[in-house]
Design a protein around this motif. Structure first.
Motif, PDB file in Angstrom:
ATOM      1  N   HIS A  35       0.829  -1.199   0.000  1.00  0.00           N
ATOM      2  CA  HIS A  35       0.000   0.000   0.000  1.00  0.00           C
ATOM      3  C   HIS A  35       0.870   1.259   0.000  1.00  0.00           C
ATOM      4  CE1 HIS A  35      -3.294  -2.622   1.617  1.00  0.00           C
ATOM      5  NE2 HIS A  35      -2.275  -3.234   2.163  1.00  0.00           N
ATOM      6  N   VAL A  37       0.360   5.168   1.588  1.00  0.00           N
ATOM      7  CA  VAL A  37      -0.415   6.037   2.470  1.00  0.00           C
ATOM      8  C   VAL A  37       0.300   7.380   2.505  1.00  0.00           C
ATOM      9  CG1 VAL A  37      -1.200   6.416   4.853  1.00  0.00           C
ATOM     10  CG2 VAL A  37      -1.209   4.097   3.873  1.00  0.00           C
ATOM     11  N   TRP A  47      -5.187   6.828   3.024  1.00  0.00           N
ATOM     12  CA  TRP A  47      -4.788   5.671   2.231  1.00  0.00           C
ATOM     13  C   TRP A  47      -4.910   6.029   0.762  1.00  0.00           C
ATOM     14  CZ3 TRP A  47      -3.971   2.041   6.121  1.00  0.00           C
ATOM     15  CH2 TRP A  47      -3.279   0.894   5.713  1.00  0.00           C
ATOM     16  N   VAL A  48      -3.834   5.881  -0.007  1.00  0.00           N
ATOM     17  CA  VAL A  48      -3.785   6.321  -1.400  1.00  0.00           C
ATOM     18  C   VAL A  48      -4.097   5.192  -2.371  1.00  0.00           C
ATOM     19  CG1 VAL A  48      -2.273   7.236  -3.218  1.00  0.00           C
ATOM     20  CG2 VAL A  48      -2.163   8.173  -0.879  1.00  0.00           C
ATOM     21  N   SER A  49      -3.434   4.049  -2.173  1.00  0.00           N
ATOM     22  CA  SER A  49      -3.554   2.976  -3.147  1.00  0.00           C
ATOM     23  C   SER A  49      -3.109   1.664  -2.539  1.00  0.00           C
ATOM     24  CB  SER A  49      -2.698   3.299  -4.381  1.00  0.00           C
ATOM     25  OG  SER A  49      -2.864   2.329  -5.393  1.00  0.00           O
ATOM     26  N   ARG A  50      -3.542   0.563  -3.152  1.00  0.00           N
ATOM     27  CA  ARG A  50      -3.117  -0.768  -2.718  1.00  0.00           C
ATOM     28  C   ARG A  50      -2.971  -1.661  -3.939  1.00  0.00           C
ATOM     29  NH1 ARG A  50      -8.549  -3.762  -0.205  1.00  0.00           N
ATOM     30  NH2 ARG A  50      -9.924  -3.267  -1.956  1.00  0.00           N
ATOM     31  N   SER A  59      -6.318  -0.724  -6.241  1.00  0.00           N
ATOM     32  CA  SER A  59      -7.383   0.186  -5.823  1.00  0.00           C
ATOM     33  C   SER A  59      -6.763   1.547  -5.550  1.00  0.00           C
ATOM     34  CB  SER A  59      -8.083  -0.308  -4.558  1.00  0.00           C
ATOM     35  OG  SER A  59      -8.559  -1.621  -4.691  1.00  0.00           O
ATOM     36  N   TYR A  60      -7.605   2.595  -5.733  1.00  0.00           N
ATOM     37  CA  TYR A  60      -7.123   3.960  -5.545  1.00  0.00           C
ATOM     38  C   TYR A  60      -8.148   4.798  -4.788  1.00  0.00           C
ATOM     39  CZ  TYR A  60      -3.910   2.604  -9.234  1.00  0.00           C
ATOM     40  OH  TYR A  60      -2.950   1.941  -9.975  1.00  0.00           O
ATOM     41  N   TYR A  95       4.139   7.186   2.450  1.00  0.00           N
ATOM     42  CA  TYR A  95       4.642   6.005   3.133  1.00  0.00           C
ATOM     43  C   TYR A  95       4.299   4.746   2.352  1.00  0.00           C
ATOM     44  CZ  TYR A  95       4.959   8.939   7.363  1.00  0.00           C
ATOM     45  OH  TYR A  95       5.253   9.913   8.283  1.00  0.00           O
ATOM     46  N   GLY A 101       1.919  -4.868   8.448  1.00  0.00           N
ATOM     47  CA  GLY A 101       1.867  -3.792   9.432  1.00  0.00           C
ATOM     48  C   GLY A 101       3.106  -2.933   9.511  1.00  0.00           C
ATOM     49  N   TRP A 103       5.842  -0.177   8.197  1.00  0.00           N
ATOM     50  CA  TRP A 103       5.844   1.048   7.411  1.00  0.00           C
ATOM     51  C   TRP A 103       7.270   1.470   7.105  1.00  0.00           C
ATOM     52  CZ3 TRP A 103       1.518   4.977   7.432  1.00  0.00           C
ATOM     53  CH2 TRP A 103       0.311   4.396   7.829  1.00  0.00           C
TER      54      TRP A 103
ATOM     55  N   TYR B  36      -2.820   2.852  15.647  1.00  0.00           N
ATOM     56  CA  TYR B  36      -1.434   3.216  15.379  1.00  0.00           C
ATOM     57  C   TYR B  36      -0.997   4.317  16.339  1.00  0.00           C
ATOM     58  CZ  TYR B  36      -1.890   0.894  10.844  1.00  0.00           C
ATOM     59  OH  TYR B  36      -2.079  -0.027   9.839  1.00  0.00           O
ATOM     60  N   ALA B  43       7.231   7.611  11.247  1.00  0.00           N
ATOM     61  CA  ALA B  43       6.126   6.889  10.639  1.00  0.00           C
ATOM     62  C   ALA B  43       5.218   6.317  11.717  1.00  0.00           C
ATOM     63  CB  ALA B  43       6.665   5.759   9.773  1.00  0.00           C
ATOM     64  N   PRO B  44       3.962   6.100  11.412  1.00  0.00           N
ATOM     65  CA  PRO B  44       3.076   5.425  12.360  1.00  0.00           C
ATOM     66  C   PRO B  44       3.592   4.018  12.660  1.00  0.00           C
ATOM     67  CG  PRO B  44       1.803   6.491  10.638  1.00  0.00           C
ATOM     68  CD  PRO B  44       3.236   6.546  10.206  1.00  0.00           C
ATOM     69  N   LEU B  46       2.197   0.280  14.070  1.00  0.00           N
ATOM     70  CA  LEU B  46       1.006  -0.526  14.353  1.00  0.00           C
ATOM     71  C   LEU B  46       1.045  -1.044  15.784  1.00  0.00           C
ATOM     72  CD1 LEU B  46      -1.579  -1.973  13.310  1.00  0.00           C
ATOM     73  CD2 LEU B  46      -0.077  -3.877  12.650  1.00  0.00           C
ATOM     74  N   TRP B  94     -13.028  -0.494   1.218  1.00  0.00           N
ATOM     75  CA  TRP B  94     -12.154   0.427   0.507  1.00  0.00           C
ATOM     76  C   TRP B  94     -12.949   1.689   0.162  1.00  0.00           C
ATOM     77  CZ3 TRP B  94      -7.144   0.897  -0.052  1.00  0.00           C
ATOM     78  CH2 TRP B  94      -6.659   1.843  -0.951  1.00  0.00           C
ATOM     79  N   PHE B  96      -9.768   2.335   2.642  1.00  0.00           N
ATOM     80  CA  PHE B  96      -9.442   2.276   4.054  1.00  0.00           C
ATOM     81  C   PHE B  96      -9.347   3.715   4.560  1.00  0.00           C
ATOM     82  CE2 PHE B  96      -6.773  -1.771   3.106  1.00  0.00           C
ATOM     83  CZ  PHE B  96      -7.934  -2.474   2.862  1.00  0.00           C
ATOM     84  N   THR B  97      -9.758   3.949   5.792  1.00  0.00           N
ATOM     85  CA  THR B  97      -9.770   5.300   6.320  1.00  0.00           C
ATOM     86  C   THR B  97      -9.190   5.348   7.727  1.00  0.00           C
ATOM     87  OG1 THR B  97     -12.088   4.953   6.933  1.00  0.00           O
ATOM     88  CG2 THR B  97     -11.670   6.224   4.938  1.00  0.00           C
ATOM     89  N   PHE B  98      -8.683   6.519   8.080  1.00  0.00           N
ATOM     90  CA  PHE B  98      -8.140   6.781   9.405  1.00  0.00           C
ATOM     91  C   PHE B  98      -9.036   7.786  10.129  1.00  0.00           C
ATOM     92  CE2 PHE B  98      -3.906   4.908   9.304  1.00  0.00           C
ATOM     93  CZ  PHE B  98      -3.652   4.781   7.951  1.00  0.00           C
TER      94      PHE B  98
END
Lengths: 113, 107
Positions: A35, A37, A47-50, A59-60, A95, A101, A103, B36, B43-44, B46, B94, B96-98
């Protein structure tokens, strides 16, 4: 030790392009979805893309759809993000994130004239 | 898009105190909720995945609970290194959100 190292960020003019890379090591890269981010200064994470393990599914976020392309090279353990038609609101730290998990430390993209 | 809200925005506590952070989703995310920790310039990291599972290497003082739309991150006794911003994140749908984050600072 798992490592994700991003590169390719920098200053670019509006409308320009950049290609981000993420070099992965310490794990079997092809086993994980990957991904991108981003985080604009002082803002929440987005979240930008995966991309799927084999690269066939992507996905975007709506904000980047049609302008950004995610890809991966499992032979080289590298994730990419091609960013075109860049805008000021794309300015952020980007990132690289693995489904495990972990980064990367991020790479700063600044879009400004 | 699933919207996550976090409360409080800021939590001012002393080392040794208990911290309770909340995250609410605009619709059910089942148990696909992560927490996170992020420190300035980093960086974050987990902490918790799938609502209640600690990630590798995360101390036992961190615990998560909840399902559906309401979730909680608890830090049982704050250590000096725990003062940071905490984000919740859903991966049920999707994109995904924070959440906007909760800042835990020193009282």
């Amino acid at each position: 030790e798992v490592q994700l190292v991003e590169s390719g960020g920098g200053l670019v003019q509006p409308g320009g392009s950049l290609r981000l890379s993420c070099a992965a090591s310490g794990f079997t890269f092809s086993n994980y979805w990957m991904h991108w981010v981003r985080q604009a200064p002082g803002k929440r994470l987005v979240w930008v893309s995966r991309i799927a393990r084999d690269g066939t599914t992507t996905s975007y976020a709506d904000s980047v759809k049609g302008r950004f392309t995610i890809s991966r090279d499992n032979a080289e353990n590298t994730l990419y993000l091609q960013m075109n038609s860049l805008r000021g609101d794309d300015t952020a730290v980007y990132y690289c994130v693995g489904d495990h998990g972990y980064w990367g430390q991020g790479t700063l993209v600044t879009v400004s004239s | 898009e699933i919207v996550l809200t976090q409360s409080p925005a800021t939590l001012s506590l002393s080392p040794g105190e208990r911290a309770t952070l909340s995250c609410r989703a605009s619709q059910s995310v089942s148990n696909y909720l992560a927490w996170y920790q992020q420190k300035p310039g980093q960086a974050p990291r987990l902490l918790i995945y799938d609502a209640s599972n600690r990630a590798t290497g995360i101390p036992a003082r961190f615990s998560g609970s909840g399902s559906g739309t309401d979730f909680t991150l608890t830090i049982s006794s704050l250590e000096p290194e725990d003062f940071a911003v905490y984000y919740c994140q859903q991966r049920d749908n999707w994109p995904f959100t924070f959440g906007p984050g909760t800042k835990v600072d020193i009282k």
